[in-house]
Design a protein around this motif. Structure first.
Motif, PDB file in Angstrom:
ATOM      1  N   MET A  90      -0.885   9.826  -0.332  1.00  0.00           N
ATOM      2  CA  MET A  90      -1.278  10.115   1.055  1.00  0.00           C
ATOM      3  C   MET A  90      -0.032  10.205   1.960  1.00  0.00           C
ATOM      4  SD  MET A  90      -3.531   7.482   3.372  1.00  0.00           S
ATOM      5  CE  MET A  90      -4.638   6.932   2.125  1.00  0.00           C
ATOM      6  N   TYR A  91       1.036   9.504   1.554  1.00  0.00           N
ATOM      7  CA  TYR A  91       2.287   9.556   2.319  1.00  0.00           C
ATOM      8  C   TYR A  91       3.138  10.724   1.820  1.00  0.00           C
ATOM      9  CZ  TYR A  91       1.148   4.880   4.021  1.00  0.00           C
ATOM     10  OH  TYR A  91       0.529   3.826   4.618  1.00  0.00           O
ATOM     11  N   ILE A 118     -15.415  -2.890   2.002  1.00  0.00           N
ATOM     12  CA  ILE A 118     -15.018  -1.580   2.510  1.00  0.00           C
ATOM     13  C   ILE A 118     -14.879  -1.575   4.041  1.00  0.00           C
ATOM     14  CG2 ILE A 118     -17.337  -0.516   2.155  1.00  0.00           C
ATOM     15  CD1 ILE A 118     -14.030   1.353   1.834  1.00  0.00           C
ATOM     16  N   ASP A 122     -14.754  -6.022  -2.476  1.00  0.00           N
ATOM     17  CA  ASP A 122     -14.203  -5.342  -1.289  1.00  0.00           C
ATOM     18  C   ASP A 122     -15.366  -4.844  -0.430  1.00  0.00           C
ATOM     19  OD1 ASP A 122     -13.151  -3.406   0.463  1.00  0.00           O
ATOM     20  OD2 ASP A 122     -11.590  -2.800  -0.949  1.00  0.00           O
ATOM     21  N   ARG A 148      -1.795   0.829  16.011  1.00  0.00           N
ATOM     22  CA  ARG A 148      -2.273   0.505  14.660  1.00  0.00           C
ATOM     23  C   ARG A 148      -1.881  -0.894  14.225  1.00  0.00           C
ATOM     24  NH1 ARG A 148      -2.533   5.037  10.157  1.00  0.00           N
ATOM     25  NH2 ARG A 148      -3.788   3.336   9.354  1.00  0.00           N
ATOM     26  N   ASP A 163      -4.968   2.652  -8.417  1.00  0.00           N
ATOM     27  CA  ASP A 163      -5.903   3.075  -7.360  1.00  0.00           C
ATOM     28  C   ASP A 163      -6.328   4.523  -7.589  1.00  0.00           C
ATOM     29  OD1 ASP A 163      -7.221   3.636  -4.974  1.00  0.00           O
ATOM     30  OD2 ASP A 163      -5.664   2.767  -3.693  1.00  0.00           O
ATOM     31  N   GLN A 208      -7.072   3.655  11.080  1.00  0.00           N
ATOM     32  CA  GLN A 208      -6.820   5.082  10.850  1.00  0.00           C
ATOM     33  C   GLN A 208      -7.322   5.891  12.045  1.00  0.00           C
ATOM     34  OE1 GLN A 208      -8.287   5.442   6.796  1.00  0.00           O
ATOM     35  NE2 GLN A 208      -6.319   6.308   6.174  1.00  0.00           N
ATOM     36  N   ASP A 211       0.059  -1.410  -5.004  1.00  0.00           N
ATOM     37  CA  ASP A 211      -0.984  -0.406  -5.210  1.00  0.00           C
ATOM     38  C   ASP A 211      -0.304   0.909  -5.590  1.00  0.00           C
ATOM     39  OD1 ASP A 211      -4.004   0.017  -4.749  1.00  0.00           O
ATOM     40  OD2 ASP A 211      -3.155   1.714  -3.652  1.00  0.00           O
ATOM     41  N   ASN A 259       1.600   5.713  -2.305  1.00  0.00           N
ATOM     42  CA  ASN A 259       0.322   6.420  -2.213  1.00  0.00           C
ATOM     43  C   ASN A 259       0.619   7.873  -1.863  1.00  0.00           C
ATOM     44  OD1 ASN A 259      -2.218   7.440  -1.212  1.00  0.00           O
ATOM     45  ND2 ASN A 259      -2.895   5.316  -0.966  1.00  0.00           N
ATOM     46  N   ASN A 319      -8.447  -0.506  -9.474  1.00  0.00           N
ATOM     47  CA  ASN A 319      -8.899  -0.260  -8.096  1.00  0.00           C
ATOM     48  C   ASN A 319      -9.519   1.139  -8.021  1.00  0.00           C
ATOM     49  OD1 ASN A 319      -9.288  -0.378  -5.364  1.00  0.00           O
ATOM     50  ND2 ASN A 319      -7.149  -0.086  -4.814  1.00  0.00           N
ATOM     51  N   GLU A 331       0.809  -1.238   0.000  1.00  0.00           N
ATOM     52  CA  GLU A 331       0.000   0.000   0.000  1.00  0.00           C
ATOM     53  C   GLU A 331       0.838   1.283   0.000  1.00  0.00           C
ATOM     54  OE1 GLU A 331      -2.147   0.034   3.767  1.00  0.00           O
ATOM     55  OE2 GLU A 331      -0.364   0.698   4.858  1.00  0.00           O
ATOM     56  N   ILE A 354     -15.901  -2.380  -5.268  1.00  0.00           N
ATOM     57  CA  ILE A 354     -16.003  -2.001  -3.865  1.00  0.00           C
ATOM     58  C   ILE A 354     -17.485  -1.781  -3.560  1.00  0.00           C
ATOM     59  CG2 ILE A 354     -15.607   0.451  -4.253  1.00  0.00           C
ATOM     60  CD1 ILE A 354     -13.475   0.261  -2.057  1.00  0.00           C
ATOM     61  N   ILE A 403     -11.311  -4.595  -9.100  1.00  0.00           N
ATOM     62  CA  ILE A 403     -11.842  -4.582  -7.730  1.00  0.00           C
ATOM     63  C   ILE A 403     -13.195  -3.875  -7.764  1.00  0.00           C
ATOM     64  CG2 ILE A 403     -11.519  -3.752  -5.366  1.00  0.00           C
ATOM     65  CD1 ILE A 403      -8.471  -3.861  -5.888  1.00  0.00           C
ATOM     66  N   SER A 452      -5.397  -1.260   6.290  1.00  0.00           N
ATOM     67  CA  SER A 452      -5.007  -0.176   7.206  1.00  0.00           C
ATOM     68  C   SER A 452      -6.130   0.808   7.504  1.00  0.00           C
ATOM     69  CB  SER A 452      -3.804   0.591   6.649  1.00  0.00           C
ATOM     70  OG  SER A 452      -2.734  -0.287   6.423  1.00  0.00           O
ATOM     71  N   ASN A 453      -7.193   0.771   6.669  1.00  0.00           N
ATOM     72  CA  ASN A 453      -8.348   1.637   6.978  1.00  0.00           C
ATOM     73  C   ASN A 453      -8.810   1.423   8.418  1.00  0.00           C
ATOM     74  OD1 ASN A 453      -8.232   1.680   4.196  1.00  0.00           O
ATOM     75  ND2 ASN A 453     -10.399   1.237   3.850  1.00  0.00           N
ATOM     76  N   GLY A 475      -8.821  -3.237   2.074  1.00  0.00           N
ATOM     77  CA  GLY A 475      -7.778  -2.265   2.387  1.00  0.00           C
ATOM     78  C   GLY A 475      -7.615  -2.316   3.902  1.00  0.00           C
TER      79      GLY A 475
END
Ligand code: THG
Length: 262
Positions: free
Chosen positions: A11-12, A162, A160, A207, A75, A202, A43, A9, A96, A6, A122, A120, A198-199, A196
């Protein structure tokens, strides 16, 4: 378990700045590290902060496939961004994702067929995120109906359910686990299942503990694939042990080392 890394991304922060500066090394190191840690696929997400995902996605694809032949999981919530990724991809691909909405299915199922990609689905719709198992199953059935009608192989579809953060939707965790098991019973041949991971953690403390505990439960519910952090060694060890206990791997005293070398 088919493991999708993952970490590429937007997001990081490291990936967001690599995208801005077109810094290949950061992305390629991240790809290599995840594969070395056991990822079967990667991903790729530009993240919501990306100003130009139509250019960022194909750049990610080209950059990553210079260092690995692993499948790429494209994704994005925007079909056009996914299509730009598909055009650039030489490696196998996984789209995705599509939602259960007809206008999304009408674009993404033909794209998956055209590019020989997995897909995928979802279980969300324009009405929002499902609140219980029955709503998840209903949306899964809608996706399956469309895919069957369109002549796309259900064995190439991942459903998925979710995963929601446990700190906002604690009452849904059991429903999500049951949905994973029940998706497999919706048709024959069965669709594959994915989450997914790690959702779930969060905004929470501990974690890694929450992630690996949920993954164990999901594996016991028949989960086929997960988008997760393969560099979390305790998570990966837990996964190997869970699959061992479910008789998916052969036991030996050094099972962790043996499995990691596979
Ligand atoms: N299903 C499908 N695809 C997905 C998801 C899903 N793709 C995105 C996401 N969910 C899976 N990937 C991540 C990646 C990172 C995190 C969670 C899920 C994560 N990131 C840290 C955070 O938000 O706290 C970022 C921390 C940092 O900035 O360093 O947790 O469910 N099909």
């Amino acid at each position: 378990m088919f493991i999708i890394g993952e970490l590429i991304n937007g997001m990081y922060a490291n990936i967001a700045s690599a995208l801005k500066e077109r810094n290949k090394k950061i992305v390629q190191d991240c790809a290599r590290e995840q594969v070395a840690a056991g990822a079967d696929a990667l991903d790729l997400s530009c993240g919501t902060a990306s100003k130009n995902p139509l250019l960022d996605m194909p750049w990610l694809v080209e950059t990553v496939q210079e260092v690995t032949d692993k499948p790429l999981c494209l994704d994005s919530s925007k079909p056009k961004v996914i299509e730009e990724g598909l055009k650039a991809a030489k490696n196998k691909t996984i789209i995705n994702s599509t939602t259960a909405d007809r206008e999304k299915l009408e674009i993404l199922v033909p794209l998956a067929k055209k590019y020989n990609s997995k897909l995928i689905g979802i279980t969300i719709s324009s009405k929002g995120i499902p609140q219980n198992k029955d709503q998840r199953l209903e949306l899964a059935a809608q996706i399956l109906d469309y895919v069957n009608e369109a002549g796309f192989a259900v064995s190439d579809l991942y459903l998925d359910p979710i995963v929601m953060p446990v700190n906002v939707a604690q009452d849904q965790m059991k429903d999500i686990l049951e949905a994973i098991a029940e998706f497999k019973m919706l048709c024959e041949p069965a669709p594959q299942t994915i989450i997914g991971l790690s959702n779930i953690s969060q905004g929470a403390k501990h974690r890694s503990l929450i992630n690996r505990t949920f993954l164990t439960m999901a594996v016991a519910s028949g989960l086929d694939s997960a988008i997760l952090d393969p560099k979390d060694k305790e998570l990966m060890d837990t996964l190997i042990a869970a699959e061992l206990i479910l008789n998916k791997n052969i036991y030996c005293d050094s099972f962790l080392d043996a499995y990691r070398k596979k």
